[in-house]
Scaffold this active site. Structure first.
Site, short mmCIF file in Angstrom:
data_model
loop_
_atom_site.label_atom_id
_atom_site.label_comp_id
_atom_site.label_asym_id
_atom_site.label_seq_id
_atom_site.Cartn_x
_atom_site.Cartn_y
_atom_site.Cartn_z
N ASP A 65 -29.85 4.59 64.62
CA ASP A 65 -30.50 3.32 64.95
C ASP A 65 -30.17 2.87 66.38
O ASP A 65 -30.28 1.70 66.72
CB ASP A 65 -30.09 2.23 63.95
CG ASP A 65 -28.58 2.04 63.89
OD1 ASP A 65 -27.86 2.87 64.48
OD2 ASP A 65 -28.13 1.07 63.27
N HIS A 291 -29.91 21.94 87.91
CA HIS A 291 -29.82 20.63 87.26
C HIS A 291 -28.66 20.61 86.26
O HIS A 291 -28.82 20.25 85.09
CB HIS A 291 -31.14 20.26 86.59
CG HIS A 291 -32.20 19.85 87.57
ND1 HIS A 291 -33.51 19.65 87.24
CD2 HIS A 291 -32.13 19.58 88.89
CE1 HIS A 291 -34.20 19.29 88.32
NE2 HIS A 291 -33.36 19.25 89.33
N ASP A 308 -24.97 15.88 93.42
CA ASP A 308 -26.33 15.38 93.63
C ASP A 308 -26.45 14.10 92.81
O ASP A 308 -26.53 14.16 91.58
CB ASP A 308 -27.33 16.44 93.16
CG ASP A 308 -28.78 16.05 93.39
OD1 ASP A 308 -29.06 14.85 93.60
OD2 ASP A 308 -29.63 16.95 93.34
N ASP A 319 -31.64 9.76 96.27
CA ASP A 319 -31.43 11.15 95.84
C ASP A 319 -30.66 11.84 96.95
O ASP A 319 -31.25 12.34 97.91
CB ASP A 319 -32.81 11.81 95.60
CG ASP A 319 -32.70 13.17 94.97
OD1 ASP A 319 -31.58 13.57 94.60
OD2 ASP A 319 -33.74 13.85 94.85
N HIS A 391 -35.77 26.34 94.87
CA HIS A 391 -36.48 25.05 94.76
C HIS A 391 -37.07 24.61 96.10
O HIS A 391 -36.77 25.18 97.14
CB HIS A 391 -35.54 23.96 94.20
CG HIS A 391 -34.33 23.71 95.06
ND1 HIS A 391 -34.38 22.97 96.21
CD2 HIS A 391 -33.04 24.10 94.92
CE1 HIS A 391 -33.17 22.91 96.75
NE2 HIS A 391 -32.35 23.60 95.99
N HIS A 395 -39.51 15.97 98.50
CA HIS A 395 -40.28 15.15 97.55
C HIS A 395 -40.11 13.68 97.89
O HIS A 395 -39.09 13.27 98.44
CB HIS A 395 -39.88 15.44 96.09
CG HIS A 395 -38.45 15.16 95.76
ND1 HIS A 395 -37.98 13.91 95.45
CD2 HIS A 395 -37.36 15.98 95.68
CE1 HIS A 395 -36.68 13.96 95.20
NE2 HIS A 395 -36.27 15.21 95.34
N HIS A 402 -38.57 11.68 91.63
CA HIS A 402 -39.65 12.53 92.14
C HIS A 402 -40.90 11.66 92.15
O HIS A 402 -41.71 11.69 91.23
CB HIS A 402 -39.85 13.78 91.28
CG HIS A 402 -38.62 14.66 91.26
ND1 HIS A 402 -38.31 15.51 90.23
CD2 HIS A 402 -37.63 14.82 92.16
CE1 HIS A 402 -37.18 16.14 90.50
NE2 HIS A 402 -36.75 15.74 91.67
N GLU A 419 -33.98 18.82 101.40
CA GLU A 419 -32.89 19.35 100.59
C GLU A 419 -32.88 20.88 100.46
O GLU A 419 -33.16 21.41 99.40
CB GLU A 419 -32.89 18.72 99.20
CG GLU A 419 -34.24 18.75 98.47
CD GLU A 419 -34.12 18.21 97.05
OE1 GLU A 419 -33.21 18.63 96.33
OE2 GLU A 419 -34.95 17.37 96.66
N TYR A 423 -27.57 29.25 96.68
CA TYR A 423 -26.79 29.30 95.44
C TYR A 423 -26.51 30.77 95.12
O TYR A 423 -27.46 31.54 94.92
CB TYR A 423 -27.57 28.66 94.29
CG TYR A 423 -28.16 27.31 94.67
CD1 TYR A 423 -27.45 26.14 94.46
CD2 TYR A 423 -29.42 27.22 95.29
CE1 TYR A 423 -27.97 24.90 94.82
CE2 TYR A 423 -29.95 26.00 95.67
CZ TYR A 423 -29.23 24.84 95.44
OH TYR A 423 -29.74 23.62 95.80
N ARG A 440 -25.99 22.57 98.40
CA ARG A 440 -27.24 21.84 98.68
C ARG A 440 -26.85 20.64 99.53
O ARG A 440 -25.80 20.02 99.28
CB ARG A 440 -27.91 21.39 97.38
CG ARG A 440 -29.11 20.46 97.58
CD ARG A 440 -30.05 20.41 96.36
NE ARG A 440 -29.56 19.75 95.18
CZ ARG A 440 -29.15 20.37 94.08
NH1 ARG A 440 -29.16 21.69 94.02
NH2 ARG A 440 -28.72 19.69 93.02
N GLU A 442 -28.73 17.20 100.80
CA GLU A 442 -29.97 16.45 100.55
C GLU A 442 -29.87 15.06 101.15
O GLU A 442 -28.95 14.30 100.83
CB GLU A 442 -30.21 16.35 99.03
CG GLU A 442 -31.44 15.53 98.67
CD GLU A 442 -31.78 15.60 97.20
OE1 GLU A 442 -30.89 15.82 96.37
OE2 GLU A 442 -32.98 15.44 96.87
N1 GLY Z 1 -31.82 15.26 92.00
C1 GLY Z 1 -32.99 15.96 91.75
C2 GLY Z 1 -33.56 16.49 92.98
O1 GLY Z 1 -32.87 16.66 93.94
O2 GLY Z 1 -34.74 16.70 93.10
MN MN Z 2 -34.27 15.79 95.38
MN MN Z 3 -31.15 15.55 94.29
#
Ligand code: GLY
Ligand code: MN
Ligand code: MN
Length: 487
Positions: A65, A291, A308, A319, A391, A395, A402, A419, A423, A440, A442
């Site tokens: 619940d 992720h 991240d 982000d 990737h 974005h 996103h 970004e 890896y 990464r 970003e």
């Molecule tokens: N944190 C998700 C991305 O970098 O797109």
């Molecule tokens: Mn991102």
């Molecule tokens: Mn990110």
């Protein structure tokens, strides 16, 4: 008698509770005039003789619940500012006439309910929503009686339904019921080809369009207004400060969970309500999972830690990713990979200019990374197909991490991430000295007439500047808690 007492108690409760609403609450949300103006902007982009229909986000169950913390659908929030469930907004391209006068939007919302409010919090109700700048507001129960003839419109535009809305049987006007009513009113069928033969004589509406609206909303949302930029910049700066504080606090004995906690503590200390997406804190090989959200490694050791994270402030999310050495000093291999990603990011950011193609920075960064990987002997030629960076780079951010957009060219007041990453998971087809390195970087870049502005620049990015920041004293070094296991 007993029932009467309950009613009186609930009434008293509602009155007292209403009285306290609005006190000591944040006031810097988007303004009512912002939402109103955005609805006008939507109307201007809608085809003639059309209606756009938006539903509130579904309530999602966590377990038994207990539901997940409710989060409004971003398009719905953008147009209304309404944060509650079980509601539907209709926006008409032209004024509609009724015996009570003309209107160009109808808003059906949750009714006030003392019992529900006692458990789950205050509701604005019809009167509250009218104060937000809506004229024609009704409780959801009235949606079933809507007297609009939908067949008269050339287009009914909405985003197609996902099959993830539960029916709360106790609520006759929950999202499930609103959608059901709407489907009946517009003669909606998911796909006529999938209909059983026996249903083939059902009249299927031809004025339904489930694609157009997302394009219109993307065009509206991809360029940020001044008001949005204030909130978005704040979300980004808060997130950058989280990175700065963890740079000072981190040591090899820390856990991924604790790192995440420090980031989120800093956000909340600055007044951000939520995380904009599940926080990612991955040490070593975990940083190679794009992720990764478990964040449960007990010790960072001497690994690189990929973080991240993004604060959500008044609906707008940052982000920002930084990758830093847990012990404060990049090893030779870590630094070679890190500096290559940095070089790619720098070259990409320079191309965030008005009129440039949004795809260009990613191509530039990929070329630099591939050439670098060849030089380091990790791949053989620049054309090698590899999985060391799977990737994209760019974005939009906004109400969504996103955020929607058309992804053609950069325009003034867009905000996009840059970004790049590399890896190299354990077991990769290269010298094992590179294994377990995931990087990464970003940042969130505002497009301006004077060129790109890095909104997350408060968090150091250059490897030597990160090391310098990591040598600074941390407020968290004195933050110790009692040992629970000590007798
Ligand atoms: N944190 C998700 C991305 O970098 O797109
Ligand atoms: Mn991102
Ligand atoms: Mn990110």
């Amino acid at each position: 008698m007993y029932t009467k007492k309950i009613v009186i108690a609930l009434l008293l409760f509602t009155t007292t509770f209403s009285f306290s609403q609005g006190k000591d609450l944040p006031k810097d949300f988007l303004s009512n005039s912002f939402h109103k103006e955005r609805r006008a902007a939507l109307r201007a982009k809608m085809p003639k003789n059309s209606v756009a229909v938006f539903f509130a986000n579904a309530t999602r169950n966590r377990a038994n619940d207990v539901d997940y913390v409710y989060h409004q659908d971003p398009n719905f929030y953008y147009l209304t500012g309404y944060k509650e469930q079980n509601s539907v907004l209709l926006v008409f391209s032209e004024d509609q006439q009724s015996d009570k006068g003309s209107f160009n939007e109808l808003f059906y919302i949750q009714r006030r309910d003392a019992r529900a409010e006692m458990w789950n919090g205050y509701r604005l109700g019809v009167e509250g929503v009218k104060k937000m700048g809506f004229k024609d507001v009704f409780v959801g129960e009235e949606f079933a009686n809507i007297s609009i003839d939908f067949s008269k419109f050339d287009k009914i535009i909405f985003t197609d339904f996902k099959n993830d809305v539960r029916d709360d049987k106790r609520n006759k006007a929950d999202l499930y019921d609103l959608i059901k009513t709407f489907k009946t009113k517009i003669s909606y069928q998911t796909s006529t080809s999938k209909m059983p033969a026996s249903d083939k004589n059902i009249k299927v509406a031809t004025n339904i369009d489930v694609r157009m609206l997302s394009g219109i909303m993307a065009t509206l949302r991809e360029v940020k207004t001044k008001e949005e930029l204030v909130l978005l910049k704040k979300a980004v700066r808060i997130s950058a400060m989280g990175q700065v504080e963890i740079m000072k606090a981190m040591h090899p004995g820390m856990s991924e969970t604790e790192v995440q906690g420090i980031h989120e503590f800093v956000y909340k200390k600055y007044g951000a309500e939520y995380e904009g997406y599940p926080s990612i804190v991955g040490a070593g090989n975990n940083g190679c999972i794009l992720h990764y959200v478990e964040n449960n490694k007990l010790s960072l050791n001497n690994d690189l830690v990929l973080m991240d994270l993004g604060a959500e402030y008044r609906g707008y999310t940052a982000d920002v990713t930084r990758t830093i050495p847990a012990n404060g000093k990049f090893s030779k291999e870590q630094k070679l990979i890190y500096d290559l990603v940095y070089e790619a990011q720098e070259a990409g950011i320079a191309q965030y200019v008005i009129g440039g193609k949004i795809s260009t920075p990613g191509q530039t960064a990929r070329r630099i990374v591939n050439e670098g990987l060849v030089k380091l002997g990790i791949i053989k030629t620049v054309n090698d197909r590899h999985m060391y960076w799977a990737h994209g780079t760019s974005h939009h951010i906004g109400l969504d991490v996103h955020d929607p957009g058309n992804y053609k060219t950069f325009e003034e007041n867009m905000v996009l991430t840059m970004e790049p990453g590399i890896y190299i998971p354990d077991g990769s087809d290269c010298d094992p000295k590179w294994w377990g390195i995931g990087v990464r970087i970003e940042d969130d870049i505002l497009i301006t007439k004077n060129g790109p502005v890095n909104l997350s620049a408060d968090a150091p990015r250059k490897s030597d500047e990160i090391e310098k920041m990591m040598r600074k004293k941390s407020i968290f070094s004195h933050y110790t808690l009692p040992d629970l296991d000590k007798k």
